[in-house]
Design a protein around this motif. Structure first.
Motif, PDB file in Angstrom:
ATOM      1  N   VAL A   1       0.852  -1.192   0.000  1.00 15.40           N
ATOM      2  CA  VAL A   1       0.000   0.000   0.000  1.00 15.40           C
ATOM      3  C   VAL A   1       0.884   1.236   0.000  1.00 15.40           C
ATOM      4  O   VAL A   1       1.813   1.336   0.796  1.00 15.40           O
ATOM      5  CB  VAL A   1      -0.900   0.066   1.256  1.00 15.40           C
ATOM      6  CG1 VAL A   1      -1.821   1.272   1.206  1.00 15.40           C
ATOM      7  CG2 VAL A   1      -1.693  -1.194   1.436  1.00 15.40           C
ATOM      8  N   SER A   2       0.576   2.177  -0.887  1.00 14.04           N
ATOM      9  CA  SER A   2       1.200   3.499  -0.881  1.00 14.04           C
ATOM     10  C   SER A   2       0.119   4.493  -0.478  1.00 14.04           C
ATOM     11  O   SER A   2      -0.997   4.434  -0.991  1.00 14.04           O
ATOM     12  CB  SER A   2       1.719   3.871  -2.272  1.00 14.04           C
ATOM     13  OG  SER A   2       2.763   3.020  -2.647  1.00 14.04           O
ATOM     14  N   VAL A   3       0.467   5.383   0.443  1.00 11.17           N
ATOM     15  CA  VAL A   3      -0.502   6.342   0.969  1.00 11.17           C
ATOM     16  C   VAL A   3      -0.023   7.761   0.707  1.00 11.17           C
ATOM     17  O   VAL A   3       1.141   8.089   0.929  1.00 11.17           O
ATOM     18  CB  VAL A   3      -0.690   6.151   2.493  1.00 11.17           C
ATOM     19  CG1 VAL A   3      -1.627   7.195   3.062  1.00 11.17           C
ATOM     20  CG2 VAL A   3      -1.186   4.764   2.791  1.00 11.17           C
ATOM     21  N   ARG A   4      -0.949   8.572   0.227  1.00 19.31           N
ATOM     22  CA  ARG A   4      -0.726  10.013   0.086  1.00 19.31           C
ATOM     23  C   ARG A   4      -1.903  10.673   0.784  1.00 19.31           C
ATOM     24  O   ARG A   4      -3.047  10.342   0.511  1.00 19.31           O
ATOM     25  CB  ARG A   4      -0.682  10.393  -1.393  1.00 19.31           C
ATOM     26  CG  ARG A   4       0.553   9.878  -2.092  1.00 19.31           C
ATOM     27  CD  ARG A   4       0.438  10.040  -3.607  1.00 19.31           C
ATOM     28  NE  ARG A   4       1.660   9.666  -4.260  1.00 19.31           N
ATOM     29  CZ  ARG A   4       1.980   8.410  -4.603  1.00 19.31           C
ATOM     30  NH1 ARG A   4       1.160   7.419  -4.330  1.00 19.31           N
ATOM     31  NH2 ARG A   4       3.122   8.153  -5.211  1.00 19.31           N
ATOM     32  N   GLN A   5      -1.605  11.598   1.699  1.00 15.39           N
ATOM     33  CA  GLN A   5      -2.681  12.172   2.499  1.00 15.39           C
ATOM     34  C   GLN A   5      -2.428  13.640   2.784  1.00 15.39           C
ATOM     35  O   GLN A   5      -1.304  14.106   2.717  1.00 15.39           O
ATOM     36  CB  GLN A   5      -2.812  11.396   3.808  1.00 15.39           C
ATOM     37  CG  GLN A   5      -1.538  11.353   4.604  1.00 15.39           C
ATOM     38  CD  GLN A   5      -1.474  10.182   5.571  1.00 15.39           C
ATOM     39  OE1 GLN A   5      -2.253   9.257   5.510  1.00 15.39           O
ATOM     40  NE2 GLN A   5      -0.516  10.231   6.468  1.00 15.39           N
ATOM     41  N   THR A   6      -3.494  14.351   3.087  1.00 17.60           N
ATOM     42  CA  THR A   6      -3.358  15.735   3.503  1.00 17.60           C
ATOM     43  C   THR A   6      -2.982  15.752   4.974  1.00 17.60           C
ATOM     44  O   THR A   6      -3.080  14.732   5.666  1.00 17.60           O
ATOM     45  CB  THR A   6      -4.659  16.527   3.286  1.00 17.60           C
ATOM     46  OG1 THR A   6      -5.674  15.961   4.109  1.00 17.60           O
ATOM     47  CG2 THR A   6      -5.090  16.527   1.827  1.00 17.60           C
ATOM     48  N   ILE A   7      -2.582  16.887   5.471  1.00 17.84           N
ATOM     49  CA  ILE A   7      -2.136  17.002   6.856  1.00 17.84           C
ATOM     50  C   ILE A   7      -3.272  16.713   7.847  1.00 17.84           C
ATOM     51  O   ILE A   7      -3.026  16.333   8.978  1.00 17.84           O
ATOM     52  CB  ILE A   7      -1.518  18.400   7.093  1.00 17.84           C
ATOM     53  CG1 ILE A   7      -0.642  18.384   8.335  1.00 17.84           C
ATOM     54  CG2 ILE A   7      -2.579  19.476   7.137  1.00 17.84           C
ATOM     55  CD1 ILE A   7       0.249  19.585   8.460  1.00 17.84           C
ATOM     56  N   ASN A   8      -4.508  16.858   7.417  1.00 20.90           N
ATOM     57  CA  ASN A   8      -5.651  16.671   8.309  1.00 20.90           C
ATOM     58  C   ASN A   8      -6.043  15.209   8.517  1.00 20.90           C
ATOM     59  O   ASN A   8      -6.894  14.919   9.340  1.00 20.90           O
ATOM     60  CB  ASN A   8      -6.867  17.432   7.780  1.00 20.90           C
ATOM     61  CG  ASN A   8      -6.616  18.918   7.721  1.00 20.90           C
ATOM     62  OD1 ASN A   8      -5.830  19.453   8.483  1.00 20.90           O
ATOM     63  ND2 ASN A   8      -7.264  19.585   6.803  1.00 20.90           N
ATOM     64  N   TYR A   9      -5.464  14.299   7.771  1.00 23.71           N
ATOM     65  CA  TYR A   9      -5.859  12.895   7.824  1.00 23.71           C
ATOM     66  C   TYR A   9      -4.627  12.013   7.970  1.00 23.71           C
ATOM     67  O   TYR A   9      -3.584  12.293   7.395  1.00 23.71           O
ATOM     68  CB  TYR A   9      -6.611  12.482   6.556  1.00 23.71           C
ATOM     69  CG  TYR A   9      -7.977  13.111   6.476  1.00 23.71           C
ATOM     70  CD1 TYR A   9      -9.094  12.434   6.922  1.00 23.71           C
ATOM     71  CD2 TYR A   9      -8.136  14.396   5.988  1.00 23.71           C
ATOM     72  CE1 TYR A   9     -10.346  13.015   6.874  1.00 23.71           C
ATOM     73  CE2 TYR A   9      -9.387  14.991   5.940  1.00 23.71           C
ATOM     74  CZ  TYR A   9     -10.487  14.293   6.379  1.00 23.71           C
ATOM     75  OH  TYR A   9     -11.713  14.876   6.337  1.00 23.71           O
ATOM     76  N   SER A  10      -4.750  10.940   8.726  1.00 21.17           N
ATOM     77  CA  SER A  10      -3.668   9.973   8.870  1.00 21.17           C
ATOM     78  C   SER A  10      -4.236   8.566   8.724  1.00 21.17           C
ATOM     79  O   SER A  10      -5.055   8.128   9.524  1.00 21.17           O
ATOM     80  CB  SER A  10      -2.999  10.112  10.230  1.00 21.17           C
ATOM     81  OG  SER A  10      -2.020   9.111  10.375  1.00 21.17           O
TER      82      SER A  10
END
Length: 110
Positions: A92-101
């Protein structure tokens, strides 16, 4: 020249605050990469279920991958988890905004 410098921070701020587009998130380095012995279908199902606790999720399937897009209540993409099949399971590769983890969600599924 001044206009260029103003637009770059504005785009970065949008990406970090949850107003990012899918294109913005896709063009960033992954925030996390995880490896699992589970099949792509099992891992994608588990991650999708966990992401649904955070907000609405869109699913896109392709040859050898499943992409899960977590959306904010306003409909903007907040995080993308791309699950790919590997010889020994999946990753899994994850890209997220600062508001979500998504780290805790994915850790539970590995």
């Amino acid at each position: 020249m001044r206009g260029i410098w103003l637009s770059i921070p504005a785009a970065a701020a949008a990406a970090l605050t949850g107003c990012a587009t899918i294109y913005d998130l896709d063009n960033r380095r992954p925030d996390g990469r995880y490896v699992s012995q589970r099949s792509m279908a099992e891992l994608a199902g588990c991650v999708s279920s966990g992401m649904r606790n955070l907000g609405p999720v869109d699913t896109e399937r392709g040859d050898g991958f499943t992409r899960l897009i977590l959306r904010t209540q306003a409909g903007n993409p907040a995080a993308i988890a791309t699950v790919r099949a590997t010889a020994g399971g999946s990753n899994v590769s994850v890209r997220q905004t600062i508001n979500y983890s998504l780290g805790p969600v994915i850790q539970r599924c590995l």
